[in-house]
Design a protein around this motif. Structure first.
Motif, PDB file in Angstrom:
ATOM      1  N   SER A 166     -45.954   1.080  23.533  1.00 44.26           N
ATOM      2  CA  SER A 166     -44.513   1.314  23.341  1.00 44.26           C
ATOM      3  C   SER A 166     -44.227   2.198  22.137  1.00 44.26           C
ATOM      4  O   SER A 166     -43.177   2.823  22.060  1.00 44.26           O
TER       5      SER A 166
ATOM      6  N   SER B  30     -43.616   3.438  33.261  1.00 45.65           N
ATOM      7  CA  SER B  30     -42.318   3.913  32.780  1.00 45.65           C
ATOM      8  C   SER B  30     -41.966   3.155  31.506  1.00 45.65           C
ATOM      9  O   SER B  30     -42.561   2.105  31.200  1.00 45.65           O
ATOM     10  N   VAL B  31     -40.992   3.656  30.788  1.00 40.32           N
ATOM     11  CA  VAL B  31     -40.538   2.979  29.569  1.00 40.32           C
ATOM     12  C   VAL B  31     -40.057   1.576  29.918  1.00 40.32           C
ATOM     13  O   VAL B  31     -40.359   0.611  29.203  1.00 40.32           O
ATOM     14  N   GLN B  32     -39.353   1.449  31.038  1.00 37.62           N
ATOM     15  CA  GLN B  32     -38.863   0.129  31.467  1.00 37.62           C
ATOM     16  C   GLN B  32     -40.016  -0.822  31.773  1.00 37.62           C
ATOM     17  O   GLN B  32     -39.977  -1.993  31.391  1.00 37.62           O
ATOM     18  N   GLU B  33     -41.060  -0.329  32.437  1.00 40.25           N
ATOM     19  CA  GLU B  33     -42.221  -1.172  32.742  1.00 40.25           C
ATOM     20  C   GLU B  33     -42.901  -1.640  31.453  1.00 40.25           C
ATOM     21  O   GLU B  33     -43.310  -2.801  31.345  1.00 40.25           O
TER      22      GLU B  33
ATOM     23  N   GLN C 156     -41.481  -2.031  28.501  1.00 37.17           N
ATOM     24  CA  GLN C 156     -40.607  -3.015  27.858  1.00 37.17           C
ATOM     25  C   GLN C 156     -40.649  -4.360  28.582  1.00 37.17           C
ATOM     26  O   GLN C 156     -40.641  -5.417  27.948  1.00 37.17           O
ATOM     27  N   THR C 157     -40.711  -4.326  29.906  1.00 38.21           N
ATOM     28  CA  THR C 157     -40.784  -5.555  30.694  1.00 38.21           C
ATOM     29  C   THR C 157     -42.084  -6.297  30.407  1.00 38.21           C
ATOM     30  O   THR C 157     -42.093  -7.510  30.183  1.00 38.21           O
ATOM     31  N   ARG C 158     -43.188  -5.573  30.393  1.00 43.44           N
ATOM     32  CA  ARG C 158     -44.485  -6.200  30.101  1.00 43.44           C
ATOM     33  C   ARG C 158     -44.525  -6.729  28.671  1.00 43.44           C
ATOM     34  O   ARG C 158     -45.040  -7.818  28.424  1.00 43.44           O
TER      35      ARG C 158
END
Length: 101
Positions: A58, A74-77, A79-81
């Motif tokens: 990140s 992706s940035v979202q993936e 952050q989710t992880r």
């Protein structure tokens, strides 16, 4: 043989094998690497290791610097992880987990 080892684990194995070679005053050999693999105990806090790996992902600003397995995230993936690993760590450390409301 080394499947599932993190980059940090592999580095620790290489350093341990080099230490064995230095003690024996010999060149690094596959036998010494095997000895290091047999002697090495990976960290037991897997959730913490995964969290730290994802935290590093990140913080990077270049995909080309990432290990291949992280480049397509992706940035979202990421952050989710990161949030999931943080939750796992919190659950492991908490003596009492209150029910979700």
């Amino acid at each position: 043989m080394l499947e599932g080892y993190s980059n940090a684990d592999l580095e620790a194995l290489a350093l341990l094998a080099a230490e064995f070679a230095e003690r024996a005053r010999t060149a690094l050999t596959s036998a010494l690497l095997k000895q290091a693999i047999d002697d090495f105990m990976p960290p037991q806090e897997i959730a913490m290791v995964r969290y730290m790996e994802m935290l590093a992902v990140s913080e990077t600003s270049r995909r080309s610097l990432l290990p291949q397995r992280f480049r397509a995230l992706s940035v979202q993936e990421v952050q989710t992880r990161l949030a999931e690993f943080r939750r796992q760590i919190d659950l492991c450390r908490s003596p009492y987990v209150s029910p979700v409301r």
